[in-house]
Design a protein around this motif. Structure first.
Motif, PDB file in Angstrom:
ATOM      1  N   UNK A  93      -1.600  11.798 -14.979  1.00 42.07           N
ATOM      2  CA  UNK A  93      -1.944  11.414 -13.605  1.00 42.07           C
ATOM      3  C   UNK A  93      -3.227  10.594 -13.571  1.00 42.07           C
ATOM      4  N   UNK A  94      -4.144  10.854 -14.474  1.00 40.84           N
ATOM      5  CA  UNK A  94      -5.504  10.322 -14.371  1.00 40.84           C
ATOM      6  C   UNK A  94      -5.582   8.800 -14.369  1.00 40.84           C
ATOM      7  N   UNK A  95      -4.813   8.067 -15.207  1.00 40.60           N
ATOM      8  CA  UNK A  95      -4.875   6.595 -15.118  1.00 40.60           C
ATOM      9  C   UNK A  95      -4.422   6.061 -13.756  1.00 40.60           C
ATOM     10  N   UNK A  96      -3.486   6.752 -13.140  1.00 39.07           N
ATOM     11  CA  UNK A  96      -3.021   6.360 -11.799  1.00 39.07           C
ATOM     12  C   UNK A  96      -4.146   6.503 -10.789  1.00 39.07           C
ATOM     13  N   UNK A  97      -4.841   7.637 -10.836  1.00 43.45           N
ATOM     14  CA  UNK A  97      -5.934   7.876  -9.899  1.00 43.45           C
ATOM     15  C   UNK A  97      -7.093   6.908 -10.153  1.00 43.45           C
ATOM     16  N   UNK A  98      -7.321   6.558 -11.412  1.00 45.16           N
ATOM     17  CA  UNK A  98      -8.356   5.569 -11.738  1.00 45.16           C
ATOM     18  C   UNK A  98      -8.059   4.243 -11.042  1.00 45.16           C
ATOM     19  N   UNK A  99      -6.794   3.837 -11.037  1.00 49.81           N
ATOM     20  CA  UNK A  99      -6.415   2.573 -10.405  1.00 49.81           C
ATOM     21  C   UNK A  99      -6.547   2.609  -8.885  1.00 49.81           C
ATOM     22  N   UNK A 100      -6.463   3.795  -8.294  1.00 44.40           N
ATOM     23  CA  UNK A 100      -6.346   3.907  -6.838  1.00 44.40           C
ATOM     24  C   UNK A 100      -7.585   4.449  -6.143  1.00 44.40           C
ATOM     25  N   UNK A 101      -8.574   4.903  -6.880  1.00 49.80           N
ATOM     26  CA  UNK A 101      -9.695   5.599  -6.246  1.00 49.80           C
ATOM     27  C   UNK A 101     -10.488   4.710  -5.294  1.00 49.80           C
ATOM     28  N   UNK A 159       0.820  -1.217   0.000  1.00 44.89           N
ATOM     29  CA  UNK A 159       0.000   0.000   0.000  1.00 44.89           C
ATOM     30  C   UNK A 159       0.852   1.265   0.000  1.00 44.89           C
ATOM     31  N   UNK A 160       2.042   1.215   0.617  1.00 45.06           N
ATOM     32  CA  UNK A 160       2.890   2.401   0.643  1.00 45.06           C
ATOM     33  C   UNK A 160       3.411   2.775  -0.735  1.00 45.06           C
ATOM     34  N   UNK A 161       3.678   1.772  -1.559  1.00 43.92           N
ATOM     35  CA  UNK A 161       4.128   2.043  -2.928  1.00 43.92           C
ATOM     36  C   UNK A 161       2.956   2.575  -3.759  1.00 43.92           C
ATOM     37  N   UNK A 162       1.765   1.993  -3.544  1.00 40.87           N
ATOM     38  CA  UNK A 162       0.586   2.496  -4.266  1.00 40.87           C
ATOM     39  C   UNK A 162       0.306   3.943  -3.872  1.00 40.87           C
TER      40      UNK A 162
END
Length: 378
Positions: free
Chosen positions: A191-199, A161-164
């Protein structure tokens, strides 16, 4: 007075740090290390200056070759990992277990590893599992924008989780205390694909970082965040919280489209009456106290986001606005509600207080009512 953050780097910490360093550098002389760190300029150095200085001293005790030095740092983490079993788990109560170490190791990589991308990225991935490396990712994104953002996208699916969290926090366009990323302020699309993966991430700290990243984006590209809100809204309770927290600046600004999306409409049937300041002179260390009546003159219940603006005196004589939330709820039709509030003027490290004229104003659904003066005194 609040303790300055820089004081977490003190002699007691340095003694513990050198004790750990001796696990991988057996011939290290702790007294020599501490005396070099706490030189005649030590007390005058601020937080980031202290971490940079400790990293500089650390370099003289590590192997001269950067790859070999990083190998020693990673060996150190392996040695101390058994003391921190929570690092490998999702534990939203123990973030930043090695905050002090992280500041030093981040600074070391930033100063000496910017030209060795592969070694540094591997080290960052490991170190951030103990602490947080978002400050060091910024110079790497500036120098290697495509490669680093591709790496962040990979990290957004990491098992730890810390890396995510780093995948989001490390590319925030306006991360406090960090180097700005002009390219991402201008165009946040990477940035947006990263936030999609993490939301919807299971870790609260990761979701909080997504919200903070959205809030950063909203300051330069509000239309991007509004579009995400429309697409993400209703996906889950967690995502709804993320987008609401990520829109806090837009809500404070009274952005009409965002207000409408969250069910906050016109305040034309709302009145503020009998605003009274109980403390027209506030001593530094005490609190401003004020109260007012909120009247809903409509025949319907109205959802109200109730806030107040505090206008702080600046050193140059101008005023700086800070918006503080009171509540967000439905107010009954044809009702009068008495609201009281206190705002502390205790000395903190994050804001310099200047005596003189200050002002307070009530804000309803983004609309600000008349300002009222009060004085801050020594």
């Amino acid at each position: 007075m609040a303790e300055p953050f820089k004081n977490m780097y003190n002699e007691q910490f340095l003694n513990l740090f050198t004790k750990d360093l001796k696990l991988v550098i057996p011939n290290l002389e702790p007294h020599a290390f501490v005396s070099q760190v706490m030189d005649k300029e030590w007390e005058n150095r601020e937080l980031k200056q202290r971490t940079a200085h400790i990293a500089t001293v650390l370099k003289s005790f590590l192997p001269a070759d950067y790859k070999a030095a990083i190998a020693k740092i990673l060996e150190l983490l392996d040695c101390i990992e058994p003391r921190y079993p929570h690092c490998s788990k999702i534990d939203d109560t123990k973030f930043g277990l090695l905050l002090e170490y992280g500041g030093i190791l981040d600074s070391y990589i930033e100063q000496y590893g910017l030209d060795d991308y592969e070694t540094s990225v591997k080290a960052i991935e490991r170190i951030t599992q103990f602490t947080s490396c978002e400050f060091v990712t910024h110079p790497f994104i500036v120098k290697y924008p495509d490669a680093m953002m591709a790496q962040m996208l990979v990290w957004s699916k990491h098992e730890h989780w810390g890396v995510r969290r780093l995948a989001s926090e490390g590319c925030r366009p306006r991360l406090p205390w960090a180097m700005a990323i002009p390219s991402l302020k201008a165009n946040p699309a990477p940035i947006l694909p990263i936030l999609e993966n993490l939301k919807n991430d299971p870790a609260r700290f990761v979701r909080l970082s997504v919200a903070n990243n959205l809030n950063d984006i909203a300051k330069d590209n509000p239309e991007v965040v509004v579009d995400l809100v429309k697409r993400w809204r209703g996906e889950s309770e967690e995502v709804d919280w993320v987008i609401k927290h990520g829109c806090r600046t837009l809500l404070k600004q009274g952005n009409p489209e965002v207000m409408k999306l969250f069910g906050l409409g016109s305040a034309k049937n709302i009145q503020i009456e009998n605003l009274r300041i109980a403390t027209p002179k506030v001593k530094v260390g005490d609190s401003l106290e004020f109260s007012f009546n909120l009247s809903n003159n409509s025949n319907k219940n109205i959802k109200i986001r109730l806030e107040y603006a505090l206008y702080y005196q600046k050193a140059n004589g101008t005023l700086s606005k800070k918006v503080c939330k009171i509540s967000e709820k439905d107010y009954t039709a044809n009702s009068i509600t008495r609201i009281t509030r206190k705002h502390s003027f205790k000395v903190v490290t994050t804001r310099k207080l200047h005596p003189g004229l200050h002002q307070v104003a009530v804000i309803i659904n983004g609309s600000e009512f008349d300002k009222h003066d009060f004085e801050l005194v020594e």
